[in-house]
Design a protein around this motif. Structure first.
Motif, PDB file in Angstrom:
ATOM      1  N   ARG A 208      29.277  -4.764  23.561  1.00  0.00           N
ATOM      2  CA  ARG A 208      28.483  -3.573  23.249  1.00  0.00           C
ATOM      3  C   ARG A 208      27.217  -3.947  22.485  1.00  0.00           C
ATOM      4  N   VAL A 268      40.866   9.048  20.088  1.00  0.00           N
ATOM      5  CA  VAL A 268      40.792   8.740  18.660  1.00  0.00           C
ATOM      6  C   VAL A 268      41.600   7.502  18.287  1.00  0.00           C
ATOM      7  N   GLU A 271      39.884   4.359  19.724  1.00  0.00           N
ATOM      8  CA  GLU A 271      38.601   4.105  19.066  1.00  0.00           C
ATOM      9  C   GLU A 271      38.798   3.529  17.661  1.00  0.00           C
ATOM     10  N   LEU A 272      39.754   4.084  16.914  1.00  0.00           N
ATOM     11  CA  LEU A 272      40.002   3.589  15.559  1.00  0.00           C
ATOM     12  C   LEU A 272      40.602   2.187  15.580  1.00  0.00           C
ATOM     13  N   GLY A 275      37.488  -0.092  17.674  1.00  0.00           N
ATOM     14  CA  GLY A 275      36.098  -0.017  17.259  1.00  0.00           C
ATOM     15  C   GLY A 275      35.300   1.063  17.946  1.00  0.00           C
ATOM     16  N   LYS A 276      34.228   1.468  17.306  1.00  0.00           N
ATOM     17  CA  LYS A 276      33.376   2.543  17.813  1.00  0.00           C
ATOM     18  C   LYS A 276      32.831   2.203  19.197  1.00  0.00           C
ATOM     19  N   GLY A 277      32.949   3.160  20.107  1.00  0.00           N
ATOM     20  CA  GLY A 277      32.451   2.982  21.463  1.00  0.00           C
ATOM     21  C   GLY A 277      33.415   2.304  22.408  1.00  0.00           C
ATOM     22  N   SER A 278      34.539   1.804  21.886  1.00  0.00           N
ATOM     23  CA  SER A 278      35.475   1.054  22.733  1.00  0.00           C
ATOM     24  C   SER A 278      36.146   1.935  23.780  1.00  0.00           C
TER      25      SER A 278
END
Length: 293
Positions: A208, A268, A271-272, A275-278
């Motif tokens: 990313r 959620v 993502e948590l 990681g963000k955007g995963s």
């Protein structure tokens, strides 16, 4: 002749329903469906024909028809064509859709009820774990129905996801150490499992950061490598499984993962954990790899 109270008792229709059906004021609450044999202001009496009409209304009501649709259903029933069958079929489809929504709510309620058995500090983890397991099972069933998953692979994949979800959630910082998410995989140390999840999260973050497209070959290679690692760690173990069978399983893992990641409810926790955007990145990459339109 029968009184209205007797008609209520014989048919099971309420006083209010009978009033609405016989009320000719369609600008108000009236449905103008029926006129009793004797109808005067404040007084009504009902004959055999009235009883039969209200009996039919009750049967339609039991089948889920709203009172406002009763007259149209009755008119269709009196026709010599397929209109009545078509109307009933439409009503059945509507009821089936309602049942599916109710079943989904009951399933979600069962998840919450199961979480109530844990200590208050553990309940959110239990909800996440159970909801993700339900999502994984639905994804596997959907892949099987779509014909992209052999029937004999269903149980093997269910078992693998059951093993994989707790350590995935342990990657969520505030979930580390939760009793609900205890990692237990024969032959694999907890540190090894956590290490694999963390390395995968870092690899995703790197893609990313470099703005690699989820459908690019580099991203697809990572997805396949992760699916292969997933299967080796959580899916193998049966002595009857051949090397060729196990080589084919990562692709099936990706197909089910694509459906799993298509459900926003799973966003959620993933993502948590990764990681963000995963979540969006993986959803696009697995969909591209699986060739799902």
């Amino acid at each position: 002749m029968w009184k209205r109270s007797e008609v209520e008792q014989l048919t099971g229709l309420s006083r209010h329903m009978i009033q609405d059906l016989c009320n000719q004021n369609t600008a108000g609450d009236g449905l103008a469906f029926w006129v009793p044999a004797v109808s005067k202001p404040g007084y009504a009496r009902y004959d055999e024909g009235d009883l039969m009409a209200f009996y039919l209304v009750k049967q339609l009501s039991k089948a889920g028809f709203p009172l406002a649709e009763v007259e149209a259903a009755v008119m269709d029933m009196l026709e010599d064509d397929d209109s009545f069958a078509a109307r009933i079929d439409g009503n059945v489809r509507r009821l089936q859709s309602e049942r599916a929504r109710i079943d989904a709510r009951l399933q979600a309620a069962e998840v919450l009820r199961g979480a109530a058995a844990y200590d208050s500090s553990e309940r959110l983890y239990a909800i996440m774990a159970a909801a993700l397991l339900d999502g994984a099972q639905r994804s596997i069933e959907n892949a099987a129905r779509a014909g992209s998953l052999p029937p004999e692979s269903v149980n093997r994949l269910n078992r693998a996801y059951q093993r994989a979800i707790p350590p995935l959630l342990e990657a969520v910082d505030w979930g580390t150490g939760s009793k609900v998410l205890t990692v237990s995989v024969p032959g694999a140390a907890v540190s090894e499992i956590r290490g694999r999840v963390q390395r995968f999260a870092r690899a995703l973050a790197d893609l990313r950061r470099r703005e690699v497209n989820p459908t690019d070959e580099e991203a697809l290679r990572l997805v396949y490598s992760a699916a292969k690692s997933f299967w080796r760690l959580w899916g193998t173990g049966a002595s009857a499984e051949s090397a060729s069978e196990n080589d084919a399983m990562p692709v099936l893992v990706i197909r089910t993962a694509a459906r799993f990641l298509a459900e926003a409810d799973n966003g959620v926790p993933v993502e948590l954990a990764l990681g963000k955007g995963s979540f969006t990145f993986l959803a696009q990459a697995t969909k591209a790899y699986a060739g799902i339109a």
